[in-house]
Design a protein around this motif. Sequence first.
Motif, PDB file in Angstrom:
ATOM      1  N   ALA A 214      18.297   3.646   9.470  1.00 33.95           N
ATOM      2  CA  ALA A 214      18.311   4.760   8.517  1.00 33.95           C
ATOM      3  C   ALA A 214      17.392   4.471   7.330  1.00 33.95           C
ATOM      4  N   LEU A 215      17.422   3.233   6.846  1.00 31.33           N
ATOM      5  CA  LEU A 215      16.556   2.878   5.709  1.00 31.33           C
ATOM      6  C   LEU A 215      15.085   2.990   6.096  1.00 31.33           C
ATOM      7  N   LEU A 216      14.750   2.465   7.275  1.00 29.49           N
ATOM      8  CA  LEU A 216      13.341   2.484   7.706  1.00 29.49           C
ATOM      9  C   LEU A 216      12.877   3.917   7.963  1.00 29.49           C
ATOM     10  N   ALA A 217      13.774   4.741   8.517  1.00 28.24           N
ATOM     11  CA  ALA A 217      13.399   6.138   8.758  1.00 28.24           C
ATOM     12  C   ALA A 217      13.068   6.828   7.440  1.00 28.24           C
ATOM     13  N   ALA A 218      13.867   6.549   6.410  1.00 24.21           N
ATOM     14  CA  ALA A 218      13.611   7.164   5.102  1.00 24.21           C
ATOM     15  C   ALA A 218      12.289   6.684   4.522  1.00 24.21           C
ATOM     16  N   LEU A 219      12.005   5.379   4.650  1.00 25.85           N
ATOM     17  CA  LEU A 219      10.734   4.846   4.129  1.00 25.85           C
ATOM     18  C   LEU A 219       9.561   5.464   4.880  1.00 25.85           C
ATOM     19  N   ASP A 220       9.709   5.542   6.210  1.00 25.04           N
ATOM     20  CA  ASP A 220       8.612   6.032   7.039  1.00 25.04           C
ATOM     21  C   ASP A 220       8.344   7.514   6.791  1.00 25.04           C
ATOM     22  N   ALA A 221       9.389   8.259   6.442  1.00 22.00           N
ATOM     23  CA  ALA A 221       9.226   9.707   6.261  1.00 22.00           C
ATOM     24  C   ALA A 221       8.676  10.055   4.878  1.00 22.00           C
ATOM     25  N   GLU A 222       8.691   9.090   3.971  1.00 27.05           N
ATOM     26  CA  GLU A 222       8.319   9.408   2.586  1.00 27.05           C
ATOM     27  C   GLU A 222       6.847   9.812   2.467  1.00 27.05           C
ATOM     28  N   MET A 223       6.592  10.948   1.792  1.00 27.61           N
ATOM     29  CA  MET A 223       5.230  11.317   1.406  1.00 27.61           C
ATOM     30  C   MET A 223       5.054  10.883  -0.042  1.00 27.61           C
ATOM     31  N   PHE A 224       4.400   9.781  -0.247  1.00 22.62           N
ATOM     32  CA  PHE A 224       4.305   9.249  -1.611  1.00 22.62           C
ATOM     33  C   PHE A 224       3.423  10.135  -2.482  1.00 22.62           C
ATOM     34  N   ASP A 225       2.336  10.612  -1.901  1.00 19.76           N
ATOM     35  CA  ASP A 225       1.444  11.521  -2.630  1.00 19.76           C
ATOM     36  C   ASP A 225       0.475  12.096  -1.609  1.00 19.76           C
ATOM     37  N   GLU A 226      -0.395  12.985  -2.061  1.00 15.46           N
ATOM     38  CA  GLU A 226      -1.356  13.605  -1.139  1.00 15.46           C
ATOM     39  C   GLU A 226      -2.762  13.061  -1.310  1.00 15.46           C
ATOM     40  N   GLY A 227      -2.870  11.909  -1.993  1.00  9.88           N
ATOM     41  CA  GLY A 227      -4.189  11.365  -2.235  1.00  9.88           C
ATOM     42  C   GLY A 227      -4.795  11.964  -3.486  1.00  9.88           C
ATOM     43  N   THR A 228      -5.952  11.425  -3.876  1.00  8.05           N
ATOM     44  CA  THR A 228      -6.655  11.934  -5.060  1.00  8.05           C
ATOM     45  C   THR A 228      -8.103  12.168  -4.649  1.00  8.05           C
ATOM     46  N   ALA A 229      -8.908  12.614  -5.604  1.00  7.81           N
ATOM     47  CA  ALA A 229     -10.317  12.852  -5.300  1.00  7.81           C
ATOM     48  C   ALA A 229     -10.997  11.590  -4.778  1.00  7.81           C
ATOM     49  N   ASP A 230     -10.553  10.430  -5.250  1.00  8.47           N
ATOM     50  CA  ASP A 230     -11.213   9.177  -4.877  1.00  8.47           C
ATOM     51  C   ASP A 230     -10.437   8.336  -3.876  1.00  8.47           C
ATOM     52  N   GLN A 232      -7.436   7.869  -0.595  1.00 10.35           N
ATOM     53  CA  GLN A 232      -6.587   8.370   0.486  1.00 10.35           C
ATOM     54  C   GLN A 232      -5.136   8.421  -0.006  1.00 10.35           C
ATOM     55  N   PRO A 233      -4.274   9.188   0.706  1.00  8.19           N
ATOM     56  CA  PRO A 233      -2.858   9.171   0.341  1.00  8.19           C
ATOM     57  C   PRO A 233      -2.280   7.759   0.470  1.00  8.19           C
ATOM     58  N   THR A 234      -1.317   7.486  -0.381  1.00  6.59           N
ATOM     59  CA  THR A 234      -0.581   6.223  -0.295  1.00  6.59           C
ATOM     60  C   THR A 234       0.141   6.154   1.047  1.00  6.59           C
ATOM     61  N   ASN A 235       0.110   5.001   1.691  1.00  3.00           N
ATOM     62  CA  ASN A 235       0.656   4.883   3.034  1.00  3.00           C
ATOM     63  C   ASN A 235       1.498   3.621   3.186  1.00  3.00           C
ATOM     64  N   LEU A 236       2.666   3.804   3.799  1.00  7.03           N
ATOM     65  CA  LEU A 236       3.563   2.673   4.077  1.00  7.03           C
ATOM     66  C   LEU A 236       3.554   2.405   5.577  1.00  7.03           C
ATOM     67  N   GLU A 237       3.372   1.142   5.953  1.00  5.10           N
ATOM     68  CA  GLU A 237       3.460   0.748   7.359  1.00  5.10           C
ATOM     69  C   GLU A 237       4.577  -0.275   7.522  1.00  5.10           C
ATOM     70  N   ARG A 262      -0.242   0.502   1.136  1.00  2.00           N
ATOM     71  CA  ARG A 262      -1.545   0.593   0.476  1.00  2.00           C
ATOM     72  C   ARG A 262      -1.490   1.836  -0.394  1.00  2.00           C
ATOM     73  N   PHE A 263      -1.664   1.658  -1.684  1.00  2.00           N
ATOM     74  CA  PHE A 263      -1.403   2.769  -2.597  1.00  2.00           C
ATOM     75  C   PHE A 263      -2.584   3.059  -3.511  1.00  2.00           C
ATOM     76  N   ASN A 264      -2.629   4.317  -3.958  1.00  2.00           N
ATOM     77  CA  ASN A 264      -3.745   4.748  -4.806  1.00  2.00           C
ATOM     78  C   ASN A 264      -3.402   4.627  -6.293  1.00  2.00           C
ATOM     79  N   ASP A 265      -4.336   5.089  -7.125  1.00  3.04           N
ATOM     80  CA  ASP A 265      -4.191   4.826  -8.563  1.00  3.04           C
ATOM     81  C   ASP A 265      -3.203   5.762  -9.261  1.00  3.04           C
ATOM     82  N   ARG A 266      -2.435   6.535  -8.475  1.00  8.75           N
ATOM     83  CA  ARG A 266      -1.321   7.255  -9.090  1.00  8.75           C
ATOM     84  C   ARG A 266      -0.105   6.354  -9.265  1.00  8.75           C
TER      85      ARG A 266
END
Length: 385
Positions: A214-230, A232-237, A262-266
Amino acid sequence: MPADPVAIAQDLIRCPSVTPAEGGALAYLERVLSAAGFRVDRPVFSEPGQPDVENLFATIGSGKPHLVFAGHTDVVPPGHAEDWSHPPFAAEIADGWLYGRGAADMKGGIAAFVAAALDRLAANSLPGTLSFLITGDEEGPAVNGTVKLLRWAAERGHRFDACLVGEPTNPATLGDAIKVGRRGSLSATLTVRGRQGHAANPQWADNPVPRMVALLAALDAEMFDEGTADFQPTNLEITSVDVGNPAFNVIPAAATARFNIRFNDRWTGETLTARLRAILDGASPRGAAGYEIVFEPFNSPAFLTDADRLIGPLSDAVAAVTGKVPQRSTSGGTSDARFIKDYCPVVEFGLVGATIHQVDERVSVEDVRMLTRIYRGFINRFFAG
Ligand SMILES: [Zn+2]
């Protein structure tokens, strides 16, 4: 006569500087740069439990602006030499390709910048300071390299205005991309504990696996952000899930998982860890008491170089030689630029990285010559600006 970047690259490749060995590569650079008038230092850094590592700092000129070229002469091991079509430390040229361990990552890049700098110094005077910050510890643990060398230089009064890292940033062809930042990286280990028991009597046990799922499913489903101009979106593996249980009929006592983001500058390390705890608390039937999370030591924040003085001249120099406007990229893994950005704006541009760390690592001889012209154009534009 202009300096020959291909000959310099060959000389460097013939130094077997498999990390952490110096292999003669820094001694070679010291000879070449001292002969051109650079003041050269070779600080050796130590750390308990780690191999001592040699580094090099070379500088010429005085005052502002101060441009520093950063790179590493150490290389990863060649693997089985017999698998190579040309010996890994022979620096043979065949069909327009220069073969050898480190040809792309990144002795070819260093050779191009050395040749560009020597040509510029021979042609006209330098209104400022030009330095080389070269480590022998990029491919290894990276504790006795760039971090300490930057501090060492700062303690001696060197103040950099801009840094160019010559890592092989181009995915396919020279001029594809300059790296103007990097995503941050954060890793963690997640543990859910229960009580071991017989699979036939779950009422006497406490199975941690469904709660971990259940914990991993929640982490995997999370949309951290949609990326920025510079970025890619933040991504959890999720990189590992482990209960260490060889039996079908035993409920295990604990389940462990690992993940990397791997996360962006937000995000900062702090805001991201807070968000992760909130996600886990929400998905855990027992709230924060239902899991343990241990974050790896955090030293890779996201960053973006915002410096027209650096990105503009480099982009123009690339376009003038290749005819292409390079993409401004923040993709890929981390590099020593993550340490340098604490001292000055930093961009990365080098050769094509398609064969790095592989058998038959190679670069196009023509690319090495073109990169030298790009670096030369960049140096001219930087010091004219
Ligand atoms: Zn490298």
